[in-house]
Motif scaffolding. Structure first.
Motif, short mmCIF file in Angstrom:
data_model
loop_
_atom_site.label_atom_id
_atom_site.label_comp_id
_atom_site.label_asym_id
_atom_site.label_seq_id
_atom_site.Cartn_x
_atom_site.Cartn_y
_atom_site.Cartn_z
N GLU A 73 0.83 -1.20 0.00
CA GLU A 73 0.00 0.00 0.00
C GLU A 73 0.87 1.26 0.00
O GLU A 73 1.99 1.25 0.52
N SER A 74 0.33 2.32 -0.53
CA SER A 74 0.98 3.63 -0.51
C SER A 74 -0.08 4.71 -0.63
O SER A 74 -1.23 4.42 -0.94
N GLY A 75 0.33 5.95 -0.38
CA GLY A 75 -0.55 7.08 -0.57
C GLY A 75 -1.14 7.67 0.70
O GLY A 75 -1.86 8.66 0.64
N GLY A 76 -0.86 7.05 1.84
CA GLY A 76 -1.36 7.60 3.09
C GLY A 76 -0.66 8.90 3.45
O GLY A 76 0.32 9.31 2.82
N PRO B 259 -12.21 13.18 10.70
CA PRO B 259 -11.27 12.68 11.71
C PRO B 259 -11.48 11.21 12.04
O PRO B 259 -10.51 10.49 12.32
N GLU B 260 -12.71 10.75 11.98
CA GLU B 260 -12.99 9.34 12.29
C GLU B 260 -12.51 8.39 11.20
O GLU B 260 -12.55 7.17 11.39
N ASP B 261 -12.02 8.91 10.09
CA ASP B 261 -11.41 8.06 9.06
C ASP B 261 -9.94 7.75 9.38
O ASP B 261 -9.31 6.96 8.67
N THR B 262 -9.42 8.38 10.43
CA THR B 262 -8.03 8.14 10.82
C THR B 262 -7.82 6.68 11.21
O THR B 262 -8.53 6.15 12.05
N ALA B 263 -6.86 6.03 10.55
CA ALA B 263 -6.59 4.61 10.78
C ALA B 263 -5.42 4.19 9.90
O ALA B 263 -4.98 4.93 9.02
N VAL B 264 -4.96 2.97 10.13
CA VAL B 264 -4.07 2.31 9.19
C VAL B 264 -4.95 1.58 8.19
O VAL B 264 -5.84 0.83 8.58
N TYR B 265 -4.71 1.81 6.92
CA TYR B 265 -5.50 1.22 5.85
C TYR B 265 -4.73 0.06 5.23
O TYR B 265 -3.55 0.21 4.87
N PHE C 146 -9.51 -2.47 4.06
CA PHE C 146 -9.96 -2.43 5.45
C PHE C 146 -9.17 -1.33 6.15
O PHE C 146 -8.18 -0.83 5.64
N ARG C 147 -9.60 -0.99 7.36
CA ARG C 147 -8.86 -0.03 8.16
C ARG C 147 -8.92 -0.42 9.62
O ARG C 147 -9.86 -1.07 10.07
N GLN C 148 -7.89 0.00 10.34
CA GLN C 148 -7.80 -0.33 11.75
C GLN C 148 -7.30 0.87 12.53
O GLN C 148 -6.17 1.33 12.30
N ALA C 149 -8.13 1.37 13.44
CA ALA C 149 -7.75 2.46 14.32
C ALA C 149 -7.13 1.87 15.58
O ALA C 149 -7.38 0.70 15.92
N PRO C 150 -6.33 2.64 16.30
CA PRO C 150 -5.69 2.12 17.51
C PRO C 150 -6.70 1.57 18.50
O PRO C 150 -7.70 2.21 18.82
N GLY C 151 -6.43 0.37 18.97
CA GLY C 151 -7.29 -0.24 19.97
C GLY C 151 -8.59 -0.80 19.44
O GLY C 151 -9.44 -1.24 20.22
N LYS C 152 -8.76 -0.78 18.11
CA LYS C 152 -10.01 -1.26 17.52
C LYS C 152 -9.74 -2.41 16.56
O LYS C 152 -8.61 -2.67 16.17
N GLU C 153 -10.82 -3.08 16.19
CA GLU C 153 -10.70 -4.18 15.24
C GLU C 153 -10.51 -3.64 13.82
O GLU C 153 -10.77 -2.48 13.54
N ARG C 154 -10.06 -4.54 12.95
CA ARG C 154 -9.93 -4.18 11.54
C ARG C 154 -11.32 -4.17 10.90
O ARG C 154 -12.03 -5.18 10.92
N ASP C 155 -11.69 -3.03 10.35
CA ASP C 155 -13.03 -2.84 9.80
C ASP C 155 -13.01 -2.77 8.28
O ASP C 155 -12.12 -2.18 7.68
N PHE C 156 -14.05 -3.32 7.69
CA PHE C 156 -14.22 -3.30 6.24
C PHE C 156 -14.47 -1.88 5.74
O PHE C 156 -15.19 -1.10 6.38
N VAL C 157 -13.87 -1.56 4.59
CA VAL C 157 -14.11 -0.27 3.95
C VAL C 157 -14.77 -0.45 2.59
O VAL C 157 -15.84 0.10 2.34
N ALA C 158 -14.14 -1.23 1.71
CA ALA C 158 -14.68 -1.40 0.36
C ALA C 158 -14.05 -2.62 -0.29
O ALA C 158 -12.94 -3.02 0.07
N SER C 159 -14.75 -3.21 -1.26
CA SER C 159 -14.17 -4.29 -2.03
C SER C 159 -14.63 -4.21 -3.48
O SER C 159 -15.63 -3.56 -3.79
N THR D 76 -0.96 1.41 5.35
CA THR D 76 -0.51 2.78 5.19
C THR D 76 -1.34 3.68 6.11
O THR D 76 -2.56 3.51 6.20
N GLN D 77 -0.68 4.59 6.81
CA GLN D 77 -1.35 5.41 7.82
C GLN D 77 -2.07 6.58 7.17
O GLN D 77 -1.48 7.31 6.34
N VAL D 78 -3.31 6.78 7.55
CA VAL D 78 -4.08 7.95 7.16
C VAL D 78 -4.48 8.69 8.42
O VAL D 78 -5.08 8.10 9.33
#
Length: 120
Positions: free
Chosen positions: A6-9, A88-94, A37-50, A114-116
């Motif tokens: 991944e890149s672009g964060g 701001p709630e989109d902040t996560a590792v993608y 998918f994306r994962q914020a600190p302390g949270k599970e990895r969540d689906f974004v798009a496929s 990649t960090q966003v």
């Protein structure tokens, strides 16, 4: 063996845009379904798009519908995630992965992420 990079964060202000890229190794990328998918600190990895192998089926989490767009270029072995009107709630590792749908168990290879970061 499939490798995903991944890149672009980066850091962006709320309301801004970023485009993430996921470059895949392998000669059969055009046969892979892919997802983000994306994962914020302390949270599970969540689906974004496929997106399916041909690009004619896409699926989004409700939280990003209308703001994010997944696409692919099979000639470049790359899948993209265009992110607009970031919050701001989109902040996560993608992470990108090979598979389709909202469940992590449907994916068998992942990139390193990649960090966003979206500032308010």
């Amino acid at each position: 063996q499939v490798q995903l990079v991944e890149s672009g964060g980066g850091l962006v202000q709320a309301g801004g845009s970023l485009r993430l890229s996921c470059a895949a190794s392998g000669r059969t990328f055009s046969s892979y379904d892919m997802g983000w998918f994306r994962q914020a600190p302390g949270k599970e990895r969540d689906f974004v798009a496929s997106i399916n192998w041909s690009g004619d089926r896409t699926f989004y989490a409700d939280s990003v519908k209308g703001r994010f767009t997944i696409s692919r270029d099979n000639a470049k072995n790359t899948v993209y995630l265009q992110m607009n009107d970031l919050k701001p709630e989109d902040t996560a590792v993608y992470y990108c992965g090979r598979g389709f749908g909202p469940q992590t168990y449907s994916y068998d290879h992942w990139g390193q992420g990649t960090q966003v970061t979206v500032s308010s």
